[in-house]
Write an enzyme that holds these catalytic residues in place. Structure first.
Site, PDB file in Angstrom:
ATOM      1  N   ARG A 147    -106.322 -16.185 -18.002  1.00 19.45           N
ATOM      2  CA  ARG A 147    -104.898 -16.576 -17.992  1.00 19.45           C
ATOM      3  C   ARG A 147    -103.993 -15.340 -18.032  1.00 19.45           C
ATOM      4  NH1 ARG A 147    -102.546 -18.404 -22.428  1.00 19.45           N
ATOM      5  NH2 ARG A 147    -104.431 -19.433 -23.186  1.00 19.45           N
TER       6      ARG A 147
ATOM      7  N   ASP B  41     -84.644 -13.597  -5.413  1.00 21.19           N
ATOM      8  CA  ASP B  41     -85.734 -14.341  -4.788  1.00 21.19           C
ATOM      9  C   ASP B  41     -85.757 -13.903  -3.322  1.00 21.19           C
ATOM     10  OD1 ASP B  41     -87.249 -16.200  -3.364  1.00 21.19           O
ATOM     11  OD2 ASP B  41     -86.755 -17.859  -4.720  1.00 21.19           O
TER      12      ASP B  41
ATOM     13  N   LYS C  67     -95.211 -18.885   1.068  1.00 20.54           N
ATOM     14  CA  LYS C  67     -94.536 -18.749   2.354  1.00 20.54           C
ATOM     15  C   LYS C  67     -95.087 -17.542   3.126  1.00 20.54           C
ATOM     16  CE  LYS C  67     -92.140 -22.237   0.753  1.00 20.54           C
ATOM     17  NZ  LYS C  67     -92.116 -22.228  -0.684  1.00 20.54           N
TER      18      LYS C  67
ATOM     19  N   TYR D  61     -82.698 -22.756  -3.975  1.00 18.46           N
ATOM     20  CA  TYR D  61     -83.812 -23.665  -3.678  1.00 18.46           C
ATOM     21  C   TYR D  61     -83.853 -24.749  -4.786  1.00 18.46           C
ATOM     22  CZ  TYR D  61     -88.484 -25.487  -3.887  1.00 18.46           C
ATOM     23  OH  TYR D  61     -89.537 -26.349  -3.990  1.00 18.46           O
TER      24      TYR D  61
END
Ligand SMILES: Cc1ncc(COP(=O)(O)O)c(C=O)c1O
Length: 402
Positions: free
Chosen positions: A59, A183, A208, A112
Site C-alpha cells: 500500500r 490537473d 487517459k 471534471y
C-alpha cells in the site's frame, strides 16, 4: 531531475526510471506481491524508520510502481511522484493530505465532475472553497485570502477547452505563500509541463494519455519531495488507501514508451478535425486551442510546447429546421461509426461525448449553459486513426440531419 536530463523528450520518456533489476530484464518486471520480507528484524526496523531504502508493504510502495513514479517525476521535472489507483485517488490524496480545517482554497468553476464533487465536499471538513473562473486572473487575485493554501485548476477545461494561464496563476499563488496544483490530464507531456511553468504540483488521470490504451484506471501526482511525504504517507497510504496496482503500473510504463509519438498524432488528428469542422455548414462553432478563432490561441501557443494543442475538440451543432438542437445532436451521435459514444479520452480509438445528454444530464440546463454546455455541444477525443477517416465519419453523421 532524472538521469537523461540533457536528452530529448522522446528519449527521456523511454529511458527515465527504467533502472536496473536483478536479472537484467529490459522491461520492468511486475512485482505482484502484497508484502516484502526483511532479512531480519533489524533490517525491518531500518526500512520502517527510512534509515534504509526499501519496500515494506504494497500500500505504501512497490518496485514496479516506483519505476513509473521515477519516470513521471523525471519527465515533468518534479522531485517526486506517487501513483494511485485512479485519477480521483491522486486528487483526493492531495486534498486530504495538504489541507486542514480552517484552510481556504480556490478551485476552478469548471472542473471534471469527480473533482467538482470533492471540492463540493471539502467544506464538510471545515475547508473553505471559493469557486472562481480561474481563466480570469483578476478574479483569482480578488478571491485570495490570508488563509488560502492552494489554487486548484485543470490545464484545459472540460468540455469547453478554455485554457488556464499556469504562469500567471503560479505568480498569484506564490505571491501569498499558496501552492498551485494543476490537473494536466488533458495536456500531457510533451505538450505541457506545469511544474516548469511554475506550478507546485502536477497530476494526471493516467487512465487517459499516459497509459493511452483505454485498458486501465490510474492516477499520478508529481510534487516537491517535502510535500510528497504527506501526500503519500497520509493521503495515499492512510486516508484514501488507493495505491496503483503493480499490473496497472506496468501497463502505464509500457504505454508511456510511445507517449511522445501518440500525443503528437492525437494533436495532429485533432487539428485536422477542428479545421474540417470549422468549414461545415451544420456546425455553429468549434472550440480548439490550435485554431486562431480560439480566444486563448496566443496563450496556448505560449503555454504548450512544439505547436501541440491537444487531442480534444469540442464543437456546437446549429439547430436544423424541424428538430430541436438536442434531437439533432443525439441523431449525429447515434450515427457515428468510427467514433465510439463514450466518456474518457486519450485512447487509440476516437470517442465522442454529448455532455448535455450524458455527463451533464443532471445539471440544470440554465447552469450548464452558463458555462457553455449547450444542447448542441459535442466533445471529441481524437484517436490515432487516419484523420480523413475521422472527418468522413463526421460527414456521414451530419448527413442524417441535413
Ligand atoms: C481532467 C480529469 N481529471 C481527473 C479525472 C479522474 O480520473 P479517473 O477516472 O482516472 O479517476 C478525469 C476523468 O475523466 C478527468 O477527465
Amino acid at each position: 531531475m532524472g538521469d537523461y536530463e540533457d536528452h530529448g523528450f522522446a528519449t527521456r520518456v523511454i529511458h527515465e526510471g527504467q533502472g536496473h533489476n536483478p536479472h537484467g530484464a529490459l522491461a520492468t518486471p511486475i512485482y505482484m506481491t502484497s508484502t516484502f520480507c526483511f532479512d531480519s528484524v533489524e533490517d525491518g526496523m531500518k526500512k520502517f524508520s527510512k534509515e534504509k531504502p526499501g519496500f515494506v508493504y504494497g500500500r505504501s510502495g512497490n518496485p514496479t510502481t516506483a519505476a513509473l513514479e521515477a519516470k513521471c517525476a523525471a519527465i515533468e521535472g518534479g522531485e517526486a511522484a506517487m501513483a494511485a489507483s485512479s485519477g480521483m485517488g491522486a486528487i483526493s490524496s492531495v486534498f486530504m493530505s495538504l489541507l486542514k480545517a480552517g484552510d481556504h482554497i480556490i478551485a476552478g468553476d469548471t472542473l471534471y465532475g469527480g473533482s467538482d464533487f470533492v471540492a463540493h465536499h471539502l467544506p464538510d471538513y471545515g475547508i473553505q472553497v471559493s469557486r472562481v473562473d480561474t481563466c480570469d486572473s483578476t478574479k483569482v487575485k480578488a478571491a485570495m485570502k490570508p488563509n488560502t493554501k492552494l489554487i486548484y485548476v485543470e490545464s484545459m477545461l472540460n468540455p469547453t477547452l478554455k485554457i488556464n494561464d499556469i504562469e500567471a496563476l503560479a505568480k498569484i499563488a506564490h505571491g501569498q505563500g499558496a501552492m498551485l496544483v494543476v490537473d494536466n490530464t488533458f495536456t500531457p507531456p510533451p505538450m505541457c509541463f506545469p511544474i516548469q511553468l511554475g506550478a507546485d504540483i502536477s497530476l494526471h488521470s493516467t487512465t487517459k494519455y499516459l497509459n493511452g490504451h483505454g485498458d486501465i484506471i490510474g492516477g499520478i501526482v508529481i510534487a516537491p519531495a517535502e510535500k510528497m511525504v504527506d501526500i503519500r504517507g497520509i493521503g495515499l497510504t492512510k486516508i484514501c488507501g488507493c495505491p496503483a496496482s503493480p499490473m496497472n503500473s506496468w501497463l502505464v510504463l509500457r504505454g508511456m514508451k510511445t507517449l511522445d509519438l501518440r500525443v503528437r498524432k492525437h494533436c495532429e488528428n485533432a487539428m485536422a478535425v477542428a479545421k474540417w469542422l470549422e468549414a461545415q455548414e451544420s456546425v455553429a462553432s468549434v472550440f480548439y486551442p490550435g485554431l486562431p478563432s480560439h480566444p486563448q490561441h496566443e496563450l496556448s501557443k505560449r503555454q504548450f510546447a512544439d505547436g501541440l494543442f491537444g487531442g480534444m475538440v469540442s464543437f456546437e451543432m446549429k439547430k436544423p429546421n424541424g428538430m430541436s438542437r438536442f434531437e439533432a445532436t443525439e441523431r449525429v451521435m447515434n450515427s457515428l461509426k468510427l467514433f465510439s459514444v463514450a466518456v474518457s479520452l486519450g485512447d487509440p480509438d476516437s470517442l465522442a461525448e454529448f455532455p448535455a445528454g450524458m455527463t451533464h444530464l443532471v445539471v440544470p440546463q440554465e447552469e450548464r449553459e452558463a458555462v457553455g454546455i449547450t444542447d448542441g455541444l459535442i466533445r471529441l477525443s481524437c484517436g490515432l486513426e487516419e484523420a480523413k477517416d475521422l472527418c468522413n465519419d463526421l460527414r456521414q453523421a451530419f448527413s442524417g440531419i441535413n
